[in-house]
Design a protein around this motif. Structure first.
Motif, PDB file in Angstrom:
ATOM      1  N   LEU A   1       0.829  -1.192   0.000  1.00  0.00           N
ATOM      2  CA  LEU A   1       0.000   0.000   0.000  1.00  0.00           C
ATOM      3  C   LEU A   1       0.869   1.250   0.000  1.00  0.00           C
ATOM      4  O   LEU A   1       2.007   1.225   0.463  1.00  0.00           O
ATOM      5  CB  LEU A   1      -0.897  -0.001   1.242  1.00  0.00           C
ATOM      6  N   ALA A   2       0.321   2.344  -0.526  1.00  0.00           N
ATOM      7  CA  ALA A   2       1.074   3.596  -0.601  1.00  0.00           C
ATOM      8  C   ALA A   2       1.360   4.147   0.792  1.00  0.00           C
ATOM      9  O   ALA A   2       0.512   4.092   1.685  1.00  0.00           O
ATOM     10  CB  ALA A   2       0.286   4.616  -1.406  1.00  0.00           C
TER      11      ALA A   2
ATOM     12  N   PRO B   1     -20.999   1.539   0.082  1.00  0.00           N
ATOM     13  CA  PRO B   1     -22.313   1.546  -0.571  1.00  0.00           C
ATOM     14  C   PRO B   1     -23.098   2.826  -0.330  1.00  0.00           C
ATOM     15  O   PRO B   1     -23.940   3.204  -1.145  1.00  0.00           O
ATOM     16  CB  PRO B   1     -23.014   0.339   0.067  1.00  0.00           C
ATOM     17  N   VAL B   2     -22.834   3.505   0.786  1.00  0.00           N
ATOM     18  CA  VAL B   2     -23.539   4.747   1.110  1.00  0.00           C
ATOM     19  C   VAL B   2     -22.817   5.973   0.575  1.00  0.00           C
ATOM     20  O   VAL B   2     -23.250   7.101   0.826  1.00  0.00           O
ATOM     21  CB  VAL B   2     -23.729   4.868   2.634  1.00  0.00           C
ATOM     22  N   GLY B   3     -21.718   5.778  -0.148  1.00  0.00           N
ATOM     23  CA  GLY B   3     -20.949   6.892  -0.685  1.00  0.00           C
ATOM     24  C   GLY B   3     -19.517   6.897  -0.180  1.00  0.00           C
ATOM     25  O   GLY B   3     -19.087   5.987   0.521  1.00  0.00           O
ATOM     26  N   GLU B   4     -18.789   7.917  -0.559  1.00  0.00           N
ATOM     27  CA  GLU B   4     -17.384   8.036  -0.186  1.00  0.00           C
ATOM     28  C   GLU B   4     -17.250   8.534   1.249  1.00  0.00           C
ATOM     29  O   GLU B   4     -17.933   9.472   1.658  1.00  0.00           O
ATOM     30  CB  GLU B   4     -16.707   9.013  -1.149  1.00  0.00           C
ATOM     31  N   ARG B   5     -16.364   7.889   2.015  1.00  0.00           N
ATOM     32  CA  ARG B   5     -16.104   8.302   3.392  1.00  0.00           C
ATOM     33  C   ARG B   5     -14.594   8.370   3.617  1.00  0.00           C
ATOM     34  O   ARG B   5     -13.843   7.514   3.142  1.00  0.00           O
ATOM     35  CB  ARG B   5     -16.711   7.317   4.393  1.00  0.00           C
ATOM     36  N   SER B   6     -14.162   9.395   4.370  1.00  0.00           N
ATOM     37  CA  SER B   6     -12.739   9.575   4.677  1.00  0.00           C
ATOM     38  C   SER B   6     -12.456   9.127   6.100  1.00  0.00           C
ATOM     39  O   SER B   6     -13.237   9.432   7.017  1.00  0.00           O
ATOM     40  CB  SER B   6     -12.347  11.046   4.521  1.00  0.00           C
ATOM     41  N   TYR B   7     -11.322   8.429   6.274  1.00  0.00           N
ATOM     42  CA  TYR B   7     -10.903   7.980   7.600  1.00  0.00           C
ATOM     43  C   TYR B   7      -9.412   8.248   7.767  1.00  0.00           C
ATOM     44  O   TYR B   7      -8.608   7.932   6.882  1.00  0.00           O
ATOM     45  CB  TYR B   7     -11.197   6.489   7.790  1.00  0.00           C
ATOM     46  N   SER B   8      -9.054   8.816   8.907  1.00  0.00           N
ATOM     47  CA  SER B   8      -7.647   9.105   9.198  1.00  0.00           C
ATOM     48  C   SER B   8      -6.903   7.819   9.535  1.00  0.00           C
ATOM     49  O   SER B   8      -7.456   6.916  10.174  1.00  0.00           O
ATOM     50  CB  SER B   8      -7.526  10.092  10.352  1.00  0.00           C
ATOM     51  N   LEU B   9      -5.654   7.778   9.142  1.00  0.00           N
ATOM     52  CA  LEU B   9      -4.809   6.607   9.364  1.00  0.00           C
ATOM     53  C   LEU B   9      -4.109   6.709  10.713  1.00  0.00           C
ATOM     54  O   LEU B   9      -3.668   7.780  11.122  1.00  0.00           O
ATOM     55  CB  LEU B   9      -3.785   6.495   8.235  1.00  0.00           C
ATOM     56  N   ILE B  10      -4.008   5.566  11.393  1.00  0.00           N
ATOM     57  CA  ILE B  10      -3.435   5.505  12.736  1.00  0.00           C
ATOM     58  C   ILE B  10      -2.141   4.703  12.715  1.00  0.00           C
ATOM     59  O   ILE B  10      -2.092   3.609  12.137  1.00  0.00           O
ATOM     60  CB  ILE B  10      -4.412   4.822  13.714  1.00  0.00           C
ATOM     61  N   ASP B  11      -1.108   5.238  13.365  1.00  0.00           N
ATOM     62  CA  ASP B  11       0.151   4.503  13.450  1.00  0.00           C
ATOM     63  C   ASP B  11       0.846   4.770  14.771  1.00  0.00           C
ATOM     64  O   ASP B  11       1.082   5.923  15.137  1.00  0.00           O
ATOM     65  CB  ASP B  11       1.090   4.904  12.307  1.00  0.00           C
ATOM     66  N   PHE B  12       1.185   3.714  15.468  1.00  0.00           N
ATOM     67  CA  PHE B  12       2.024   3.810  16.660  1.00  0.00           C
ATOM     68  C   PHE B  12       3.488   3.497  16.321  1.00  0.00           C
ATOM     69  O   PHE B  12       4.333   3.507  17.199  1.00  0.00           O
ATOM     70  CB  PHE B  12       1.522   2.860  17.745  1.00  0.00           C
ATOM     71  N   GLU B  13       3.749   3.217  15.054  1.00  0.00           N
ATOM     72  CA  GLU B  13       5.111   3.061  14.539  1.00  0.00           C
ATOM     73  C   GLU B  13       5.258   3.989  13.350  1.00  0.00           C
ATOM     74  O   GLU B  13       4.317   4.149  12.565  1.00  0.00           O
ATOM     75  CB  GLU B  13       5.389   1.614  14.118  1.00  0.00           C
ATOM     76  N   PRO B  14       6.433   4.628  13.155  1.00  0.00           N
ATOM     77  CA  PRO B  14       6.589   5.588  12.065  1.00  0.00           C
ATOM     78  C   PRO B  14       6.354   4.959  10.696  1.00  0.00           C
ATOM     79  O   PRO B  14       6.707   3.804  10.452  1.00  0.00           O
ATOM     80  CB  PRO B  14       8.043   6.053  12.210  1.00  0.00           C
ATOM     81  N   VAL B  15       5.751   5.729   9.802  1.00  0.00           N
ATOM     82  CA  VAL B  15       5.482   5.312   8.428  1.00  0.00           C
ATOM     83  C   VAL B  15       6.164   6.299   7.496  1.00  0.00           C
ATOM     84  O   VAL B  15       6.144   7.509   7.734  1.00  0.00           O
ATOM     85  CB  VAL B  15       3.965   5.273   8.152  1.00  0.00           C
ATOM     86  N   SER B  16       6.740   5.791   6.420  1.00  0.00           N
ATOM     87  CA  SER B  16       7.405   6.650   5.438  1.00  0.00           C
ATOM     88  C   SER B  16       6.461   6.952   4.278  1.00  0.00           C
ATOM     89  O   SER B  16       5.739   6.074   3.807  1.00  0.00           O
ATOM     90  CB  SER B  16       8.668   5.975   4.906  1.00  0.00           C
TER      91      SER B  16
ATOM     92  N   ASN C   1       7.452   7.544   1.361  1.00  0.00           N
ATOM     93  CA  ASN C   1       8.053   7.031   0.130  1.00  0.00           C
ATOM     94  C   ASN C   1       8.222   5.517   0.100  1.00  0.00           C
ATOM     95  O   ASN C   1       8.762   4.973  -0.860  1.00  0.00           O
ATOM     96  CB  ASN C   1       9.415   7.700  -0.085  1.00  0.00           C
ATOM     97  N   ALA C   2       7.761   4.834   1.140  1.00  0.00           N
ATOM     98  CA  ALA C   2       7.922   3.382   1.191  1.00  0.00           C
ATOM     99  C   ALA C   2       6.558   2.717   1.319  1.00  0.00           C
ATOM    100  O   ALA C   2       5.703   3.173   2.083  1.00  0.00           O
ATOM    101  CB  ALA C   2       8.806   2.983   2.372  1.00  0.00           C
ATOM    102  N   GLY C   3       6.343   1.658   0.570  1.00  0.00           N
ATOM    103  CA  GLY C   3       5.097   0.922   0.660  1.00  0.00           C
ATOM    104  C   GLY C   3       4.950   0.259   2.015  1.00  0.00           C
ATOM    105  O   GLY C   3       5.932  -0.075   2.681  1.00  0.00           O
ATOM    106  N   ILE C   4       3.720   0.095   2.453  1.00  0.00           N
ATOM    107  CA  ILE C   4       3.451  -0.527   3.739  1.00  0.00           C
ATOM    108  C   ILE C   4       2.457  -1.664   3.557  1.00  0.00           C
ATOM    109  O   ILE C   4       1.831  -1.804   2.506  1.00  0.00           O
ATOM    110  CB  ILE C   4       2.926   0.492   4.768  1.00  0.00           C
ATOM    111  N   GLY C   5       2.289  -2.454   4.600  1.00  0.00           N
ATOM    112  CA  GLY C   5       1.488  -3.662   4.482  1.00  0.00           C
ATOM    113  C   GLY C   5       0.046  -3.534   4.894  1.00  0.00           C
ATOM    114  O   GLY C   5      -0.776  -4.397   4.567  1.00  0.00           O
ATOM    115  N   ARG C   6      -0.324  -2.446   5.616  1.00  0.00           N
ATOM    116  CA  ARG C   6      -1.697  -2.354   6.107  1.00  0.00           C
ATOM    117  C   ARG C   6      -2.086  -0.921   6.397  1.00  0.00           C
ATOM    118  O   ARG C   6      -1.226  -0.061   6.606  1.00  0.00           O
ATOM    119  CB  ARG C   6      -1.852  -3.189   7.375  1.00  0.00           C
ATOM    120  N   TYR C   7      -3.376  -0.667   6.402  1.00  0.00           N
ATOM    121  CA  TYR C   7      -3.938   0.597   6.862  1.00  0.00           C
ATOM    122  C   TYR C   7      -4.784   0.304   8.103  1.00  0.00           C
ATOM    123  O   TYR C   7      -5.561  -0.649   8.130  1.00  0.00           O
ATOM    124  CB  TYR C   7      -4.828   1.241   5.802  1.00  0.00           C
TER     125      TYR C   7
END
Length: 306
Positions: A19-20, A33-48, A50-56
């Protein structure tokens, strides 16, 4: 379930790819199904970025007045698939500047990633998290373990722990940036206190975690697209963007909550009913611009510069 109303969900790529990456404060948009929804991403470990990651990872609060998005997310089961857009960020963090983080309720989500990044970089920060009760605060134990002395918890049912917004505003240093995410009332209170304390506007950053709620007494009004002369009726329960896009008008927008400023539109005629947290008090009073994702009309018709 991380509280009685907040569910954590973890998504991995269905095609087995990576994942990006993203920056602290980022969100993704899910096609539900009810439309587009935005959700903030949570991380207790740093994410880059420029580097792909395994989960959201997300935390979604079940809302009593939900239009279906939070309920759908609470009913997802392991193995279900959801389409997602690449991460975007309307709430970016200045990594090299000291920070005051203020979260209210489920608004904790993007600030977790910010605190994680600041701690990893060794940048000084203070982290204040307010909730109705200790039991209703998502990730409370994990936050205390991760951020220790930087974290202060505030509980509405314990007056001695009350969040002192004016006191925080008086304590902000000249080079410190303020980030607040939570209910509209909290954001408005923080903006007002920081402004009164002389904090520069470009040092105050905010994200409204829920869309503007329908208000009692909302009524239909007309919107005229100035460029074409087309007139649309916006009923209660629908936004200007909902109606105009359904009618084929091409619009630019992102958050749909009234906090990113992207859908700012000039008002040629009519009186807006402002419900955003972006515009200043003077801009709202002047009535020459509006955020069409959440705001409505006090007049029978608005003529917009579209």
């Amino acid at each position: 379930m991380v509280t009685d109303a907040v569910r954590e969900l973890v998504f991995v790529p269905g095609d087995g790819d990576r994942l990006a990456g993203y920056t602290p404060g980022a969100h993704v948009k899910l096609q539900l199904p009810v439309g587009e929804r935005s959700y903030s991403l949570i991380d207790f470990e740093p994410v880059s970025e420029n580097a792909g990651i395994g989960r959201y990872r997300f935390a979604v609060q079940l809302e009593a007045q939900s239009a279906g998005g939070s309920r759908f997310m609470h009913e997802l089961a392991s193995g279900d698939e959801v389409a997602v857009s690449p991460p975007g960020n309307d709430f970016p963090l200045q990594l090299n500047k000291p920070a005051l983080l203020i979260a209210g309720g489920i608004g904790i989500n993007p600030l977790i990633s910010m605190a994680t990044a600041l701690k990893h970089e060794g940048t000084p920060f203070r982290f204040h998290y307010a909730g109705r009760t200790r039991a209703k605060m998502a990730y409370r134990d994990e936050l205390e373990q991760a951020f220790g002395g930087e974290l202060t918890l505030h509980f509405d049912d314990q007056p001695e722990t009350a969040l002192n917004i004016a006191g925080l505003a008086a304590s902000v240093d000249a080079d410190e940036h303020v980030y607040v995410c939570g209910p509209k009332g909290m954001i408005e209170a923080v903006k007002s206190a920081m402004g009164a304390a002389g904090i520069a506007a470009d040092h105050i950053h905010f994200e409204l975690f829920t869309s503007a709620a329908e208000e009692s007494g909302d009524r239909s009004f007309e919107v005229e697209v100035h460029a074409t002369g087309e007139v649309f009726t916006v009923p209660p329960g629908k936004t200007i963007i909902d109606v105009l896009e359904a009618g084929g008008v091409d619009l630019i927008h992102d958050c749909l909550r009234g906090d990113c400023g992207i859908c700012r539109t000039d008002v040629i005629e009519g009186v807006p009913d402002h419900r955003d947290v972006v515009l200043s008090d003077s801009e709202k009073a002047e009535g020459k611009v509006m955020q069409i994702c959440v705001s409505r009309a006090k007049s029978a018709r608005l003529v917009l510069d579209l």
